[in-house]
Write a protein that holds these residues in place. Structure first.
Motif, mmCIF file in Angstrom:
data_model
loop_
_atom_site.group_PDB
_atom_site.id
_atom_site.type_symbol
_atom_site.label_atom_id
_atom_site.label_comp_id
_atom_site.label_asym_id
_atom_site.label_seq_id
_atom_site.Cartn_x
_atom_site.Cartn_y
_atom_site.Cartn_z
ATOM 1 N N PHE A 144 -65.397 29.635 -56.346
ATOM 2 C CA PHE A 144 -64.250 30.073 -57.140
ATOM 3 C C PHE A 144 -63.174 30.681 -56.254
ATOM 4 O O PHE A 144 -62.002 30.285 -56.324
ATOM 5 N N TRP A 145 -63.541 31.666 -55.431
ATOM 6 C CA TRP A 145 -62.521 32.322 -54.621
ATOM 7 C C TRP A 145 -61.988 31.415 -53.519
ATOM 8 O O TRP A 145 -60.829 31.559 -53.093
ATOM 9 N N GLY A 146 -62.787 30.460 -53.077
ATOM 10 C CA GLY A 146 -62.261 29.481 -52.132
ATOM 11 C C GLY A 146 -61.120 28.679 -52.715
ATOM 12 O O GLY A 146 -60.178 28.301 -52.020
ATOM 13 N N ALA A 147 -61.205 28.435 -54.025
ATOM 14 C CA ALA A 147 -60.175 27.639 -54.700
ATOM 15 C C ALA A 147 -59.070 28.483 -55.310
ATOM 16 O O ALA A 147 -57.896 28.084 -55.283
ATOM 17 N N PHE A 148 -59.422 29.657 -55.852
ATOM 18 C CA PHE A 148 -58.475 30.387 -56.687
ATOM 19 C C PHE A 148 -57.958 31.678 -56.073
ATOM 20 O O PHE A 148 -57.272 32.446 -56.751
ATOM 21 N N ILE A 149 -58.242 31.936 -54.800
ATOM 22 C CA ILE A 149 -57.640 33.096 -54.154
ATOM 23 C C ILE A 149 -56.122 32.997 -54.251
ATOM 24 O O ILE A 149 -55.540 31.918 -54.105
ATOM 25 N N ASN A 150 -55.496 34.139 -54.556
ATOM 26 C CA ASN A 150 -54.036 34.159 -54.757
ATOM 27 C C ASN A 150 -53.610 33.175 -55.844
ATOM 28 O O ASN A 150 -52.560 32.553 -55.761
ATOM 29 N N THR A 151 -54.461 33.038 -56.857
ATOM 30 C CA THR A 151 -54.216 32.128 -57.984
ATOM 31 C C THR A 151 -53.957 30.704 -57.485
ATOM 32 O O THR A 151 -53.125 29.973 -58.018
ATOM 33 N N GLY A 152 -54.701 30.326 -56.442
ATOM 34 C CA GLY A 152 -54.606 28.968 -55.909
ATOM 35 C C GLY A 152 -53.431 28.724 -54.987
ATOM 36 O O GLY A 152 -53.283 27.621 -54.459
ATOM 37 N N GLN A 153 -52.600 29.738 -54.779
ATOM 38 C CA GLN A 153 -51.379 29.558 -53.987
ATOM 39 C C GLN A 153 -51.653 29.908 -52.516
ATOM 40 O O GLN A 153 -51.093 30.863 -51.967
ATOM 41 N N THR A 154 -52.498 29.131 -51.887
ATOM 42 C CA THR A 154 -52.883 29.365 -50.501
ATOM 43 C C THR A 154 -53.005 28.021 -49.803
ATOM 44 O O THR A 154 -53.649 27.095 -50.335
ATOM 45 N N CYS A 155 -52.409 27.904 -48.624
ATOM 46 C CA CYS A 155 -52.408 26.623 -47.906
ATOM 47 C C CYS A 155 -53.825 26.129 -47.664
ATOM 48 O O CYS A 155 -54.118 24.952 -47.835
ATOM 49 N N ALA A 156 -54.705 27.024 -47.231
ATOM 50 C CA ALA A 156 -56.075 26.644 -46.903
ATOM 51 C C ALA A 156 -57.038 26.979 -48.026
ATOM 52 O O ALA A 156 -58.183 27.358 -47.787
ATOM 53 N N ALA A 157 -56.587 26.856 -49.263
ATOM 54 C CA ALA A 157 -57.495 27.012 -50.403
ATOM 55 C C ALA A 157 -58.199 25.690 -50.685
ATOM 56 O O ALA A 157 -57.724 24.611 -50.306
ATOM 57 N N LEU A 158 -59.326 25.768 -51.343
ATOM 58 C CA LEU A 158 -60.063 24.587 -51.770
ATOM 59 C C LEU A 158 -59.318 23.932 -52.928
ATOM 60 O O LEU A 158 -59.168 24.538 -53.991
ATOM 61 N N LYS A 159 -58.847 22.709 -52.736
ATOM 62 C CA LYS A 159 -57.982 22.082 -53.746
ATOM 63 C C LYS A 159 -58.565 20.828 -54.375
ATOM 64 O O LYS A 159 -58.014 20.302 -55.344
ATOM 65 N N ARG A 160 -59.659 20.315 -53.841
ATOM 66 C CA ARG A 160 -60.372 19.182 -54.458
ATOM 67 C C ARG A 160 -61.833 19.319 -54.073
ATOM 68 O O ARG A 160 -62.167 19.490 -52.904
ATOM 69 N N LEU A 161 -62.692 19.281 -55.070
ATOM 70 C CA LEU A 161 -64.107 19.560 -54.879
ATOM 71 C C LEU A 161 -64.919 18.304 -55.188
ATOM 72 O O LEU A 161 -64.830 17.753 -56.279
ATOM 73 N N TYR A 162 -65.722 17.876 -54.213
ATOM 74 C CA TYR A 162 -66.580 16.708 -54.356
ATOM 75 C C TYR A 162 -68.023 17.183 -54.506
ATOM 76 O O TYR A 162 -68.554 17.871 -53.631
ATOM 77 N N VAL A 163 -68.658 16.825 -55.614
ATOM 78 C CA VAL A 163 -69.995 17.316 -55.936
ATOM 79 C C VAL A 163 -70.924 16.133 -56.163
ATOM 80 O O VAL A 163 -70.594 15.190 -56.905
ATOM 81 N N HIS A 164 -72.116 16.197 -55.555
ATOM 82 C CA HIS A 164 -73.088 15.122 -55.711
ATOM 83 C C HIS A 164 -73.529 15.010 -57.167
ATOM 84 O O HIS A 164 -73.696 16.013 -57.873
ATOM 85 N N GLU A 165 -73.756 13.768 -57.588
ATOM 86 C CA GLU A 165 -74.062 13.501 -58.996
ATOM 87 C C GLU A 165 -75.323 14.217 -59.482
ATOM 88 O O GLU A 165 -75.436 14.550 -60.664
ATOM 89 N N ASP A 166 -76.266 14.498 -58.561
ATOM 90 C CA ASP A 166 -77.516 15.132 -58.988
ATOM 91 C C ASP A 166 -77.311 16.562 -59.504
ATOM 92 O O ASP A 166 -78.098 17.039 -60.338
#
Length: 476
Positions: free
Chosen positions: A273-295
């Motif tokens: 969550f904080w990787g993506a939403f730190i500073n409400t997502g307004q961060t250059c090096a924030a997590l912006k697309r998450l790839y998750v295995h189907e399992d």
């Protein structure tokens, strides 16, 4: 030289008065409420010319002090910043919109002081390249001269310090050009630091694009440090070409995270969550697309949703909030349009995606989007806001291919219970930094820079210092 009394705190009102013009200026509004925060000076080309001249005049004396004395001044500047931390955090919260609490305004102000101290403590000794019967060769780093620092609106104080601290440490003087969206924060930063620094070594000029362009092309400016969009960075590269300036470019990112099938969804949810939403997502090096295995796809989506629901969003001065508004209307529209494109494509809106139309401020709700195609605009374009697309994958090769499929590469992350396996995957990702089981965790000791169209040059640590110096080999 400052004394203990010089670092006594001033009030928020005194700080604001110190950075506003005596008359006129441009209105700066609170993005959470629309209320007037203050007025920013509108410097013009003549102001820039005199400022660059003053910085150039002060630079030889600053360089002559040597590393030890410059570091002492920087530590005193950090003292001054800490003494005024609360007033600085309130101004930052009101102008940028980020809440006081969480990894936001108070965190940013604290990081500024810590970064100043860390940078002041780095040692950069001459490197002996050759020392044998044929002679000796040493590599030294000399000051460049005047450094122009052009910063963004998302972390205006902290990124400002990322730029000015190594520049000053290396014996350069600095002229800062803040974003037109958050000029008061940077002017306040400079004002407080200048209570401890010698006159003339640090300046700020708050002006329009004409002023910024002149700073970039100015013949008396030796280097430009820029953090911002890739398109703006390309313009700076072009405009600086005639003077062959040194450049450090930290440009746009669209950071990917890959969750391997052995990860524990509950254990990683908070950090995701904080990787993506730190500073409400307004961060250059924030997590912006998450790839998750189907399992474990649905388990990760559920755990992340539960975490996100518990994070309050609202006005920054409310001590309860940890998420705030988008800083400006243009960025709000970017996020809203990209989420709408995801909706139109049939993607599943797990959380959010339904902004209130009648509330003040640029608030967009925390949004999680599942079952989305990798080519959807919300995935392929940098949203820079509180909306995270979660893409399902079947094989690690497929996930790495999607992660590397864009022309940006600032940061990335791999999430796994097996660190050896995570390191193997990390080595195949094209990005300047790849974190394991965290995202966006920068450290003043660890170099940071982008790959591909996310820029070039390094910041932070001893390697970052070197990028603020002119290499010189002495051989004898």
């Amino acid at each position: 030289m400052t004394t203990e009394s010089d670092t006594q705190p001033i009030t928020y009102e005194e700080l604001l008065a110190a950075v506003q013009p005596s008359a006129g200026g441009r209105e700066i509004l609170d993005p959470a409420t629309g209320e007037l925060v203050g007025r920013a000076p509108q410097h013009i080309l003549e102001d820039l010319e005199s400022t660059v001249a003053a910085a150039r005049a002060a630079q030889p004396g600053w360089a002559a002090l040597g590393h030890e004395q410059r570091s002492a001044y920087m530590n005193r500047a950090a003292d001054a910043f800490e003494a005024n931390a609360e007033a600085l955090a309130v101004l930052l919260s009101r102008e940028q919109g980020k809440p006081l609490n969480g990894p936001n305004a108070r965190f940013e102000v604290s990081a500024c002081a810590a970064w100043l101290r860390a940078t002041a403590g780095f040692e950069l000794e001459p490197e002996v390249l050759v020392d044998d019967e044929g002679g000796r060769a040493e590599l030294h780093y000399r000051p460049l001269g005047v450094v122009g620092a052009i910063g963004p609106w998302n972390w205006p104080m902290m990124i400002g310090v990322w730029q000015l601290a190594p520049a000053l440490r290396m014996g350069n003087t600095v002229v800062m050009k803040p974003s037109s969206s958050t000029p008061l924060s940077v002017l306040a930063l400079v004002h407080v630091l200048n209570t401890a620094l010698p006159e003339g070594v640090l300046h700020a000029v708050s002006g329009d694009r004409t002023v910024g362009n002149r700073l970039v092309e100015h013949p008396d400016v030796a280097k430009i440090m820029f953090t911002g969009s890739t398109d703006a960075g390309k313009a700076i590269i072009r405009n600086s070409a005639d003077t062959v300036k040194r450049l450090t470019m930290e440009l746009g990112g669209n950071d990917a995270g890959i969750v391997l099938p052995d990860a524990d969804p509950q254990a990683i949810a908070q950090d995701l969550f904080w990787g993506a939403f730190i500073n409400t997502g307004q961060t250059c090096a924030a997590l912006k697309r998450l790839y998750v295995h189907e399992d474990i796809y649905e388990d990760v989506v559920t755990a992340l949703t539960e975490t996100a629901k518990a994070m309050p969003m609202g006005i920054g001065l409310d001590e309860n909030n940890v998420l705030g508004p988008l800083q400006n209307k243009a960025q709000y529209d970017v996020v809203a349009n990209l989420v709408q494109a995801a909706k139109d494509s049939g993607a599943r809106i797990v959380l959010g995606g339904n902004p209130e139309q009648d509330q003040p401020g640029y608030f967009y709700p925390t949004t999680l989007v599942a079952d989305i195609d990798n080519n959807n605009p919300l995935v392929a374009e940098e949203q820079f806001g509180p909306a995270l697309p979660i893409v399902r994958y079947s094989s690690v090769d497929e996930a790495i291919g999607m992660a590397n499929g864009l022309e940006v590469g600032l940061g990335a992350s791999v999430w796994s219970s097996d660190k050896d396996k995570a390191r193997e995957v990390a080595a195949r990702i094209v990005a300047g930094t790849v974190w394991i089981n965290k995202h966006g965790a920068v450290d003043p000791r660890v170099p940071f820079g982008g790959a591909k169209q996310s820029g070039y040059g390094l910041e932070f640590g001893v390697e970052g210092l070197k990028h603020l110096g002119q290499p010189q080999v002495i051989t004898y």
